[in-house]
Design a protein around this motif. Structure first.
Motif, PDB file in Angstrom:
ATOM      1  N   TYR A  92       0.051   5.396   0.488  1.00 56.53           N
ATOM      2  CA  TYR A  92      -0.842   6.538   0.629  1.00 56.53           C
ATOM      3  C   TYR A  92       0.016   7.764   0.866  1.00 56.53           C
ATOM      4  O   TYR A  92       0.876   7.775   1.746  1.00 56.53           O
ATOM      5  CB  TYR A  92      -1.802   6.357   1.808  1.00 56.53           C
TER       6      TYR A  92
ATOM      7  N   ASN B 150      -4.672   4.752  -4.628  1.00 53.57           N
ATOM      8  CA  ASN B 150      -3.886   5.202  -3.469  1.00 53.57           C
ATOM      9  C   ASN B 150      -4.283   6.616  -3.032  1.00 53.57           C
ATOM     10  O   ASN B 150      -3.529   7.580  -3.187  1.00 53.57           O
ATOM     11  CB  ASN B 150      -2.388   5.160  -3.767  1.00 53.57           C
TER      12      ASN B 150
ATOM     13  N   SER C  65      -4.046  12.724  -1.049  1.00 55.01           N
ATOM     14  CA  SER C  65      -4.683  12.730   0.268  1.00 55.01           C
ATOM     15  C   SER C  65      -5.619  13.921   0.409  1.00 55.01           C
ATOM     16  O   SER C  65      -5.445  14.961  -0.229  1.00 55.01           O
ATOM     17  CB  SER C  65      -3.629  12.769   1.377  1.00 55.01           C
TER      18      SER C  65
ATOM     19  N   SER D 177     -10.385   7.401   7.169  1.00 50.76           N
ATOM     20  CA  SER D 177     -10.212   7.217   8.610  1.00 50.76           C
ATOM     21  C   SER D 177     -10.488   8.500   9.378  1.00 50.76           C
ATOM     22  O   SER D 177     -10.326   9.611   8.863  1.00 50.76           O
ATOM     23  CB  SER D 177      -8.790   6.730   8.910  1.00 50.76           C
TER      24      SER D 177
ATOM     25  N   ALA E 229      -5.987   8.734   0.355  1.00 50.25           N
ATOM     26  CA  ALA E 229      -6.321   8.649   1.776  1.00 50.25           C
ATOM     27  C   ALA E 229      -7.128   9.863   2.203  1.00 50.25           C
ATOM     28  O   ALA E 229      -6.777  11.003   1.885  1.00 50.25           O
ATOM     29  CB  ALA E 229      -5.052   8.546   2.614  1.00 50.25           C
TER      30      ALA E 229
ATOM     31  N   GLU F 299       0.827  -1.200   0.000  1.00 49.62           N
ATOM     32  CA  GLU F 299       0.000   0.000   0.000  1.00 49.62           C
ATOM     33  C   GLU F 299       0.862   1.251   0.000  1.00 49.62           C
ATOM     34  O   GLU F 299       1.918   1.300   0.605  1.00 49.62           O
ATOM     35  CB  GLU F 299      -0.908   0.031   1.233  1.00 49.62           C
TER      36      GLU F 299
ATOM     37  N   LYS G  77      -8.237   4.692   1.481  1.00 48.23           N
ATOM     38  CA  LYS G  77      -8.246   4.616   2.943  1.00 48.23           C
ATOM     39  C   LYS G  77      -9.025   5.802   3.501  1.00 48.23           C
ATOM     40  O   LYS G  77      -8.714   6.959   3.186  1.00 48.23           O
ATOM     41  CB  LYS G  77      -6.815   4.620   3.478  1.00 48.23           C
TER      42      LYS G  77
ATOM     43  N   GLN H 246      -7.307  15.924   3.794  1.00 48.00           N
ATOM     44  CA  GLN H 246      -7.299  15.939   5.247  1.00 48.00           C
ATOM     45  C   GLN H 246      -7.634  17.321   5.807  1.00 48.00           C
ATOM     46  O   GLN H 246      -7.269  18.344   5.230  1.00 48.00           O
ATOM     47  CB  GLN H 246      -5.948  15.470   5.790  1.00 48.00           C
TER      48      GLN H 246
ATOM     49  N   ASN I 111      -7.272   0.832  -3.480  1.00 51.12           N
ATOM     50  CA  ASN I 111      -6.461   1.305  -2.360  1.00 51.12           C
ATOM     51  C   ASN I 111      -6.916   2.686  -1.882  1.00 51.12           C
ATOM     52  O   ASN I 111      -6.187   3.683  -1.989  1.00 51.12           O
ATOM     53  CB  ASN I 111      -4.973   1.339  -2.723  1.00 51.12           C
TER      54      ASN I 111
ATOM     55  N   ASN J  90      -8.498  11.649   5.747  1.00 51.17           N
ATOM     56  CA  ASN J  90      -8.279  11.620   7.183  1.00 51.17           C
ATOM     57  C   ASN J  90      -8.750  12.926   7.815  1.00 51.17           C
ATOM     58  O   ASN J  90      -8.475  14.014   7.291  1.00 51.17           O
ATOM     59  CB  ASN J  90      -6.789  11.410   7.485  1.00 51.17           C
TER      60      ASN J  90
END
Length: 262
Positions: free
Chosen positions: A4, A169, A148, A200, A171, A2, A198, A150, A196, A173
């Motif tokens: 990220y 890939n 990403s 969270s 993410a 993985e 993610k 965030q 992939n 967050n």
């Protein structure tokens, strides 16, 4: 293995491009779309550039931030981007990031989709040819890789808040997503044909799915989500179209669903 990309950078460093230096006006009224696009173009061409949206409210009719870029490109949102409240503007997506490797969307700012007027019309719409209601995604990540999101907030989307399409890939967050519990089709994050992903440490409360996982999505990891109101964390809909690809590798851990339909 993985991969990220969680973006970290020095905001006092080089290659920072401020939207107000390119004509953006933080009054929430005058359209700053072109100013944002001009700023993005400079950040994208830099060898690692940051597009800074400082404090204030910026009206944006629509914007497609196009890649590929020459290096990691940061969209640093500290202010508020406000969409049109009209439900008659025909857009597939309000804000779109297209074909970017190494995108970082970060900051403590807000995407305000201004969806309330659209929801009201949708509840009265009979879906006939005379129903002219256009519902656009708030933020679409299209062919984004190693990227990403965030810290930011998305409120009151006309339709999906985040639409992750053909991505690899990526993410999410510490992102907050909210819309009224009676708002139709306002999925917090919709994932399609992506691998992939993610998600969270988020709070998602909408009138539809907190997270929805569509055809062709693989290796999706979801954890630490406070979901509600809404429909929950869902796989589907599937088999609506011919030759849709399978969904596989979905993991959901340590999530709380409160006042959800599923």
């Amino acid at each position: 293995m993985e991969k990220y990309m969680i973006s970290t950078y020095n905001v006092h460093g080089y290659n920072i491009f401020n939207v107000t230096d390119n004509g953006a006006t933080p009054d929430g009224k005058r359209d700053s779309s072109q100013a944002l696009l001009n700023t993005w173009d400079k950040a994208c061409k830099a060898d690692g550039g940051t597009m800074l949206v400082p404090y204030g409210t910026y009206f944006v009719k629509s914007a497609i931030f196009q890649g590929p870029c020459n290096g990691q490109t940061i969209f640093n949102l500290m202010g508020t981007l406000k969409a049109s409240s009209s439900s008659s503007i025909e857009l597939e997506s309000w804000i779109e990031f297209n074909l970017i490797n190494g995108l970082g969307i970060t900051g403590n700012g807000k995407f305000d989709g201004q969806g309330a007027s659209t929801w009201a019309h949708m509840h009265n719409c009979n879906f006939t040819s005379s129903c002219t209601i256009y519902r656009s995604d708030s933020i679409k990540l299209n062919y984004a890789t190693n990227s990403s999101v965030q810290g930011v907030t998305s409120t009151d989307g006309k339709m999906f808040h985040f639409h992750v399409n053909n991505c690899e890939n990526v993410a999410f967050n510490n992102v907050t997503i909210s819309a009224h519990g009676d708002s139709p089709n306002t999925d917090g994050i919709h994932i399609a044909r992506s691998n992939n992903i993610k998600i969270s440490n988020m709070h998602i409360g909408t009138g539809d799915h907190c997270i929805s996982i569509g055809p062709g999505s693989t290796n999706i990891k979801i954890s630490g989500i406070a979901c509600g109101p809404g429909h929950g964390i869902s796989i589907g809909s599937l088999r609506k179209y011919h030759k849709e690809k399978n969904v596989s590798g979905i993991t959901v851990r340590n999530c709380t669903l409160n006042n959800t339909k599923n």
